[in-house]
Motif scaffolding. Structure first.
Motif, short mmCIF file in Angstrom:
data_model
loop_
_atom_site.label_atom_id
_atom_site.label_comp_id
_atom_site.label_asym_id
_atom_site.label_seq_id
_atom_site.Cartn_x
_atom_site.Cartn_y
_atom_site.Cartn_z
N ALA A 197 21.97 -17.19 -38.05
CA ALA A 197 21.12 -18.31 -38.47
C ALA A 197 20.60 -19.07 -37.26
N PHE A 248 19.26 -22.18 -42.63
CA PHE A 248 19.35 -20.72 -42.70
C PHE A 248 20.79 -20.26 -42.96
N TYR A 249 21.75 -20.96 -42.35
CA TYR A 249 23.16 -20.60 -42.55
C TYR A 249 23.57 -20.78 -44.01
N GLY A 298 18.78 -24.22 -38.31
CA GLY A 298 19.86 -23.23 -38.35
C GLY A 298 20.86 -23.51 -39.46
N GLY A 338 21.92 -17.99 -46.02
CA GLY A 338 22.59 -16.71 -45.81
C GLY A 338 23.98 -16.68 -46.40
N SER A 377 16.74 -19.34 -36.15
CA SER A 377 16.17 -20.68 -36.02
C SER A 377 15.58 -20.90 -34.63
#
Length: 361
Positions: free
Chosen positions: A35, A61-62, A58, A65, A39
Motif C-alpha cells: 500500500a 490503500f492498506y 497509503g 487491500g 501510494s
C-alpha cells in the motif's frame, strides 16, 4: 464446507477443522508495504503531494487491500471486522500524535533553561542582552491566582450543581442552567473586562484612597468567572450519574436529604467531580488576557495577591514570546513546560487524593 454442511454429511468436528483461518502476520505486513509503495508511486509520480499525503493515501490503500485479502482468507464478516478494527486503531494513533507532538516540542525546546536561575529569580533588572532571568515571580503569581480562584469557584460550583440536581425545579432552575451554558462559552477577555470595570475601577478604590489598583486577587476573580461554569456543568453531570437506588436506600433508612447528599451522593461522584475541577484549573492556569487586564503583569516578585501588579506563567510566556531578545524564546518554552508540569502534578495529586478518600470507597 460450512459447519452445518459438515454435520449433515457426518464429518467429525475436530479442533483442526473447527478452527477458522487467520490471516498471517507476514501477509498483513506485505499488504502494508504494498500500500505504501503504490501510494508513493501515485503521489510522488504525479507530483501532487509529499510524504504526508503518501501516508494518508497509503492507509486508505492498506484498508482496501486488507478488506479484500482478509475477506478471501477469513471470510467476508471477519475481513470487515479486521478492517474496521484497524481503522479504529489508526484513528486512535492519529488522535494521540498531536498530543505526543506537543509534549515532545515542549520537552525538546524547554529543557535548555531548566536550571536553578530560572526557578529562583525573576525578570527584574534583566535587560535584552542578559541571558539570565527566570520565572519565579510568574510561578508565584500562577499558584496564588489559581489557588484563590479554586477556593472560590469549587464551593460555589459544587453547591450550584447540587441545587440544580437535587433541589432545582421550575423556571428559576432552568434560568440558572441557561446562564451557566451561556457562561461556558464566554471569551476570557470578557471576564477580564467585567472584573476590570467592576472590581478594579469601582471596588478597589474603596481600599486604596480612591485610586484603582491592579492585583493578583482581581485576576483570581476573573479566573473564577471562567472556572464556575465548567465546574457546575461537570459536577451536575456526575451527580446525575449517581444511581437513584442509592438515594432511595438512604431515604428508606430515615437519612435526611442533606446527609444523603453529603455522605452518599458526593462521595460516589467524587472522582468525576475532581476531573471537572482539574479541567477548570487547567483552563484558568493557561489564561493570559484576564491577568494582563486586571493584574497588569510585573517583572519583580510580589507575594501579596491583594496589592500591586502580579504576573503569571501564561502571561510570562506571552511576553517572552514577543520579546526581541534572543534569550527570550528559551525562557518562553521553559515557562510553558513548567506550566504544563504544574497542571500535570496537580491533576495527579487530585486523582490520588480522590482515590484514597475513605468516603469514596
Amino acid at each position: 464446507m460450512s459447519l452445518l454442511e459438515r454435520e449433515a454429511s457426518g464429518v467429525a468436528m475436530t479442533p483442526d477443522n473447527i478452527r477458522s483461518k487467520r490471516l498471517p502476520v507476514i501477509v498483513n505486513l506485505g499488504i502494508a508495504v504494498a500500500a505504501l509503495v503504490v501510494s508513493a508511486a501515485v503521489v510522488l509520480g504525479l507530483g501532487i503531494g509529499n510524504w504526508v499525503l503518501v501516508i494518508v493515501l497509503g492507509i486508505g490503500f492498506y484498508l482496501l487491500g486488507l478488506l479484500v485479502v482478509a475477506g478471501r482468507v477469513e471470510g467476508r464478516r471477519a475481513g470487515r471486522d479486521r478492517m474496521w478494527k484497524t481503522l479504529i486503531y489508526a484513528a486512535c494513533v492519529l488522535a494521540i500524535l498531536p498530543l505526543a507532538s506537543v509534549v515532545w516540542t515542549l520537552v525538546s525546546k524547554g529543557y535548555s533553561r531548566l536550571d536553578a536561575d530560572f526557578f529562583g529569580s525573576s525578570m527584574n533588572n534583566i535587560g535584552a542582552r542578559d541571558e539570565n532571568g527566570g520565572a519565579y515571580h510568574a510561578i508565584i503569581g500562577t499558584l496564588e491566582q489559581v489557588g484563590i480562584a479554586t477556593l472560590i469557584a469549587v464551593p460555589l460550583g459544587v453547591l450550584g450543581a447540587i441545587y440544580l440536581v437535587e433541589y432545582g425545579r421550575g423556571r428559576f432552575a432552568n434560568t440558572v442552567r441557561f446562564f451557566v451554558d451561556v457562561m461556558t462559552g464566554i471569551p476570557s477577555i470578557v471576564a477580564g473586562l467585567f472584573i476590570l470595570s467592576f472590581w478594579v475601577l469601582i471596588v478597589s478604590p474603596w481600599f486604596n484612597d480612591g485610586q484603582p489598583r491592579f492585583s493578583g486577587f482581581a485576576a483570581s476573580l476573573a479566573l473564577t468567572v471562567l472556572m464556575l461554569p465548567t465546574i457546575v456543568r461537570s459536577t451536575e453531570e456526575m451527580l446525575r450519574l449517581v444511581p437513584g437506588p442509592l438515594r432511595e436506600g438512604a431515604y428508606a433508612l430515615g437519612v435526611p436529604q442533606w446527609k444523603t447528599i453529603l455522605r452518599v451522593v458526593l462521595p460516589t461522584a467524587l472522582p468525576g467531580i475532581v476531573t471537572g475541577v482539574m479541567l477548570a484549573v487547567a483552563r484558568a492556569a493557561g489564561e493570559t488576557a484576564p491577568v494582563l487586564l486586571v493584574a497588569g503583569g510585573a517583572a519583580a516578585i510580589n507575594f501579596d495577591p491583594f496589592a500591586g501588579n502580579q504576573s503569571s506563567l501564561a502571561l510570562f510566556v506571552y511576553q517572552q514570546a514577543g520579546d526581541a531578545s534572543r534569550y527570550a524564546p528559551a525562557r518562553a518554552w521553559t515557562a510553558a513546560l513548567t506550566l504544563v508540569a504544574i497542571v500535570l502534578v496537580l491533576t495527579i495529586a487530585a486523582k490520588l487524593l480522590a482515590r484514597r478518600n475513605s468516603l469514596s470507597k
